[in-house]
Design a protein around this motif. Structure first.
Motif, PDB file in Angstrom:
ATOM      1  N   ALA A   2       0.688  -1.158   0.079  1.00  0.00           N
ATOM      2  CA  ALA A   2       0.010   0.091   0.013  1.00  0.00           C
ATOM      3  C   ALA A   2       0.751   1.227  -0.025  1.00  0.00           C
ATOM      4  CB  ALA A   2      -0.718  -0.065   1.417  1.00  0.00           C
ATOM      5  N   ARG A   3       0.588   2.389  -0.735  1.00  0.00           N
ATOM      6  CA  ARG A   3       1.351   3.431  -0.863  1.00  0.00           C
ATOM      7  C   ARG A   3       0.790   4.423   0.220  1.00  0.00           C
ATOM      8  NH1 ARG A   3       3.802   3.192  -5.864  1.00  0.00           N
ATOM      9  NH2 ARG A   3       3.071   2.279  -7.541  1.00  0.00           N
ATOM     10  N   THR A   4       1.576   5.157   0.490  1.00  0.00           N
ATOM     11  CA  THR A   4       1.354   6.101   1.849  1.00  0.00           C
ATOM     12  C   THR A   4       1.487   7.707   1.302  1.00  0.00           C
ATOM     13  OG1 THR A   4       3.503   6.276   2.620  1.00  0.00           O
ATOM     14  CG2 THR A   4       2.064   4.680   3.550  1.00  0.00           C
ATOM     15  N   GLY A   5       0.678   8.778   2.160  1.00  0.00           N
ATOM     16  CA  GLY A   5       1.218   9.910   1.766  1.00  0.00           C
ATOM     17  C   GLY A   5       0.603  10.353   0.610  1.00  0.00           C
ATOM     18  N   LEU A   6       1.414  10.945  -0.282  1.00  0.00           N
ATOM     19  CA  LEU A   6       0.700  11.984  -1.429  1.00  0.00           C
ATOM     20  C   LEU A   6       0.232  10.800  -2.498  1.00  0.00           C
ATOM     21  CD1 LEU A   6       0.627  14.428  -3.085  1.00  0.00           C
ATOM     22  CD2 LEU A   6       2.702  13.938  -4.035  1.00  0.00           C
ATOM     23  N   PHE A   7       0.738   9.491  -2.678  1.00  0.00           N
ATOM     24  CA  PHE A   7       0.145   8.490  -3.750  1.00  0.00           C
ATOM     25  C   PHE A   7      -0.715   7.524  -2.896  1.00  0.00           C
ATOM     26  CE2 PHE A   7       4.164  10.570  -5.352  1.00  0.00           C
ATOM     27  CZ  PHE A   7       3.559  11.041  -6.427  1.00  0.00           C
ATOM     28  N   ASN A   8      -1.203   7.644  -1.842  1.00  0.00           N
ATOM     29  CA  ASN A   8      -2.096   6.727  -1.245  1.00  0.00           C
ATOM     30  C   ASN A   8      -3.540   6.852  -1.813  1.00  0.00           C
ATOM     31  OD1 ASN A   8      -4.137   5.425   0.417  1.00  0.00           O
ATOM     32  ND2 ASN A   8      -2.754   5.981   2.424  1.00  0.00           N
ATOM     33  N   LEU A   9      -3.670   5.919  -2.864  1.00  0.00           N
ATOM     34  CA  LEU A   9      -5.060   6.048  -3.489  1.00  0.00           C
ATOM     35  C   LEU A   9      -6.173   5.713  -2.579  1.00  0.00           C
ATOM     36  CD1 LEU A   9      -6.400   6.056  -6.003  1.00  0.00           C
ATOM     37  CD2 LEU A   9      -5.952   3.580  -6.429  1.00  0.00           C
ATOM     38  N   GLU A  10      -6.276   4.788  -1.708  1.00  0.00           N
ATOM     39  CA  GLU A  10      -7.377   4.763  -0.716  1.00  0.00           C
ATOM     40  C   GLU A  10      -7.804   5.897  -0.021  1.00  0.00           C
ATOM     41  OE1 GLU A  10      -6.865   1.620   2.125  1.00  0.00           O
ATOM     42  OE2 GLU A  10      -6.071   0.257   0.772  1.00  0.00           O
ATOM     43  N   LYS A  11      -6.788   6.740   0.386  1.00  0.00           N
ATOM     44  CA  LYS A  11      -7.061   8.109   1.041  1.00  0.00           C
ATOM     45  C   LYS A  11      -7.663   9.061   0.148  1.00  0.00           C
ATOM     46  CE  LYS A  11      -4.377  11.881   2.883  1.00  0.00           C
ATOM     47  NZ  LYS A  11      -3.048  12.544   3.175  1.00  0.00           N
ATOM     48  N   HIS A  12      -7.192   9.104  -1.010  1.00  0.00           N
ATOM     49  CA  HIS A  12      -7.658  10.305  -2.232  1.00  0.00           C
ATOM     50  C   HIS A  12      -9.074   9.577  -2.566  1.00  0.00           C
ATOM     51  CE1 HIS A  12      -4.092  12.498  -2.278  1.00  0.00           C
ATOM     52  NE2 HIS A  12      -3.424  11.474  -2.818  1.00  0.00           N
ATOM     53  N   PHE A  13      -9.275   8.224  -2.781  1.00  0.00           N
ATOM     54  CA  PHE A  13     -10.708   7.899  -3.212  1.00  0.00           C
ATOM     55  C   PHE A  13     -11.509   7.969  -2.077  1.00  0.00           C
ATOM     56  CE2 PHE A  13     -13.806   4.892  -4.500  1.00  0.00           C
ATOM     57  CZ  PHE A  13     -13.831   5.080  -5.906  1.00  0.00           C
ATOM     58  N   ALA A  14     -11.174   7.852  -0.873  1.00  0.00           N
ATOM     59  CA  ALA A  14     -12.137   8.016   0.420  1.00  0.00           C
ATOM     60  C   ALA A  14     -12.484   9.445   0.308  1.00  0.00           C
ATOM     61  CB  ALA A  14     -11.447   7.392   1.722  1.00  0.00           C
ATOM     62  N   PHE A  15     -11.589  10.427   0.119  1.00  0.00           N
ATOM     63  CA  PHE A  15     -11.903  11.912   0.384  1.00  0.00           C
ATOM     64  C   PHE A  15     -12.877  12.057  -0.856  1.00  0.00           C
ATOM     65  CE2 PHE A  15     -10.982  15.903  -1.740  1.00  0.00           C
ATOM     66  CZ  PHE A  15     -11.447  16.767  -0.732  1.00  0.00           C
ATOM     67  N   TYR A  16     -12.719  11.785  -2.065  1.00  0.00           N
ATOM     68  CA  TYR A  16     -13.315  12.111  -3.185  1.00  0.00           C
ATOM     69  C   TYR A  16     -14.835  11.583  -3.110  1.00  0.00           C
ATOM     70  CZ  TYR A  16     -14.085  14.219  -7.753  1.00  0.00           C
ATOM     71  OH  TYR A  16     -14.625  15.116  -8.775  1.00  0.00           O
ATOM     72  N   GLY A  17     -14.723  10.386  -2.497  1.00  0.00           N
ATOM     73  CA  GLY A  17     -16.022   9.504  -2.486  1.00  0.00           C
ATOM     74  C   GLY A  17     -16.933  10.082  -1.508  1.00  0.00           C
ATOM     75  N   ALA A  18     -16.540  10.562  -0.375  1.00  0.00           N
ATOM     76  CA  ALA A  18     -17.143  11.111   0.451  1.00  0.00           C
ATOM     77  C   ALA A  18     -18.163  12.240   0.011  1.00  0.00           C
ATOM     78  CB  ALA A  18     -16.543  11.589   1.668  1.00  0.00           C
ATOM     79  N   TYR A  19     -17.685  12.783  -0.984  1.00  0.00           N
ATOM     80  CA  TYR A  19     -18.508  14.022  -1.594  1.00  0.00           C
ATOM     81  C   TYR A  19     -19.283  13.531  -2.709  1.00  0.00           C
ATOM     82  CZ  TYR A  19     -15.844  17.001   1.430  1.00  0.00           C
ATOM     83  OH  TYR A  19     -14.902  17.711   2.240  1.00  0.00           O
ATOM     84  N   HIS A  20     -19.094  12.100  -3.275  1.00  0.00           N
ATOM     85  CA  HIS A  20     -19.930  11.741  -4.345  1.00  0.00           C
ATOM     86  C   HIS A  20     -20.348  10.335  -3.945  1.00  0.00           C
ATOM     87  CE1 HIS A  20     -16.650  14.620  -5.607  1.00  0.00           C
ATOM     88  NE2 HIS A  20     -17.687  15.005  -6.541  1.00  0.00           N
ATOM     89  N   SER A  21     -21.488  10.152  -3.371  1.00  0.00           N
ATOM     90  CA  SER A  21     -21.965   9.013  -2.904  1.00  0.00           C
ATOM     91  C   SER A  21     -23.268   8.797  -3.504  1.00  0.00           C
ATOM     92  CB  SER A  21     -22.033   8.721  -1.639  1.00  0.00           C
ATOM     93  OG  SER A  21     -22.903   9.842  -0.929  1.00  0.00           O
ATOM     94  N   ASN A  22     -23.848   9.899  -3.961  1.00  0.00           N
ATOM     95  CA  ASN A  22     -25.084   9.672  -4.705  1.00  0.00           C
ATOM     96  C   ASN A  22     -25.075   9.278  -6.071  1.00  0.00           C
ATOM     97  OD1 ASN A  22     -27.354  11.063  -6.723  1.00  0.00           O
ATOM     98  ND2 ASN A  22     -28.331  10.841  -4.867  1.00  0.00           N
ATOM     99  N   PRO A  23     -25.686   8.132  -6.578  1.00  0.00           N
ATOM    100  CA  PRO A  23     -25.413   7.622  -7.938  1.00  0.00           C
ATOM    101  C   PRO A  23     -25.614   8.405  -9.036  1.00  0.00           C
ATOM    102  CG  PRO A  23     -26.667   6.078  -6.577  1.00  0.00           C
ATOM    103  CD  PRO A  23     -26.664   7.343  -5.647  1.00  0.00           C
ATOM    104  N   ILE A  24     -26.828   9.318  -8.892  1.00  0.00           N
ATOM    105  CA  ILE A  24     -26.946  10.429  -9.912  1.00  0.00           C
ATOM    106  C   ILE A  24     -25.960  11.308 -10.174  1.00  0.00           C
ATOM    107  CG2 ILE A  24     -28.534  12.341 -10.900  1.00  0.00           C
ATOM    108  CD1 ILE A  24     -30.919  10.752  -9.552  1.00  0.00           C
ATOM    109  N   ASN A  25     -25.340  11.832  -8.785  1.00  0.00           N
ATOM    110  CA  ASN A  25     -24.151  12.828  -8.926  1.00  0.00           C
ATOM    111  C   ASN A  25     -23.111  12.221  -9.482  1.00  0.00           C
ATOM    112  OD1 ASN A  25     -23.093  15.417  -8.215  1.00  0.00           O
ATOM    113  ND2 ASN A  25     -22.191  14.382  -6.412  1.00  0.00           N
ATOM    114  N   ILE A  26     -22.847  10.889  -9.302  1.00  0.00           N
ATOM    115  CA  ILE A  26     -21.654  10.199  -9.693  1.00  0.00           C
ATOM    116  C   ILE A  26     -21.646  10.076 -11.137  1.00  0.00           C
ATOM    117  CG2 ILE A  26     -20.496   7.841  -9.943  1.00  0.00           C
ATOM    118  CD1 ILE A  26     -21.196   7.576  -6.964  1.00  0.00           C
ATOM    119  N   ALA A  27     -23.044   9.671 -11.729  1.00  0.00           N
ATOM    120  CA  ALA A  27     -23.199   9.851 -13.279  1.00  0.00           C
ATOM    121  C   ALA A  27     -23.214  11.157 -13.690  1.00  0.00           C
ATOM    122  CB  ALA A  27     -24.663   9.248 -13.544  1.00  0.00           C
TER     123      ALA A  27
END
Length: 199
Positions: A2-27
């Motif tokens: 697992a990558r840490t810091g700047l290149f931690n994909l889980e961290k970035h995806f979790a951050f962005y996903g928290a603002y995009h959980s509605n299926p219509i908004n994602i679409a």
């Protein structure tokens, strides 16, 4: 590993996903994010190059294309390297899409010229940003991620929507289930904070 810091994909995806959980908004974001990226590269085609390096010229569909080593190329390159560092497989695909967008923007810019290109860019940017704000205001009911972290939101947006498409096509829940707990916890904390402010 697992990558840490700047290149931690889980961290970035979790951050962005928290603002995009509605299926219509994602679409909505899936439809509009990449055109924003492409049109930004399109207008940057007309910015003078950084260095006095000859353009790379070739013919495509009978039209001459000049690849200009300017800020558009620099942005496409930075995004490409960032995505490949975040995840080799999906990131390499995202990097390829970034380079394709850059080459396509050079092609379209050469066809349209500046006088028409900036109008096309303006329409694309207005329509796509308006659509995304509607997605957040009407469906997500949460301000966009860029209000919280502008750089992270702008860089992660194209990769996020690509990952969403890849996960939905593959039917794989592996990575998504790993980060789901993180962004659901973020959403819950935001909702509780919002409730406290209202009461």
């Amino acid at each position: 590993m697992a990558r840490t810091g700047l290149f931690n994909l889980e961290k970035h995806f979790a951050f962005y996903g928290a603002y995009h959980s509605n299926p219509i908004n994602i679409a909505i974001h899936t439809l509009f994010v990449w055109p924003i990226f492409f049109s930004a590269l399109l207008i940057l085609y007309f910015v003078p190059p950084f260095f006095n390096i000859p353009n790379f010229e070739f013919s495509l569909f009978g039209y001459d294309v000049a690849l200009v080593w300017n800020p558009g190329f620099a942005i496409a390159f930075v995004y490409s390297v960032s995505y490949a560092r975040l995840d080799l497989k999906a990131g390499s695909l995202a990097a390829l899409l970034c380079i394709i967008c850059w080459v396509a923007s050079c092609f379209v810019a050469g066809l349209l010229g500046f006088c028409l290109a900036w109008k096309v860019v303006l329409v694309i940017q207005l329509v796509c940003w308006t659509g995304q704000f509607i997605g957040h205001g009407v469906f997500e009911k949460r301000a966009p991620a860029l209000f919280h972290n502008l750089v992270q939101a702008l860089i992660m947006a194209p990769f996020f929507v690509l990952l969403e498409v890849l996960m939905s096509l593959s039917g794989s829940e592996g990575f998504h289930s790993i980060v789901r707990e993180k962004f659901e916890a973020d959403i819950k904390a935001w909702q509780e904070n919002k409730q406290q402010l209202l009461s």
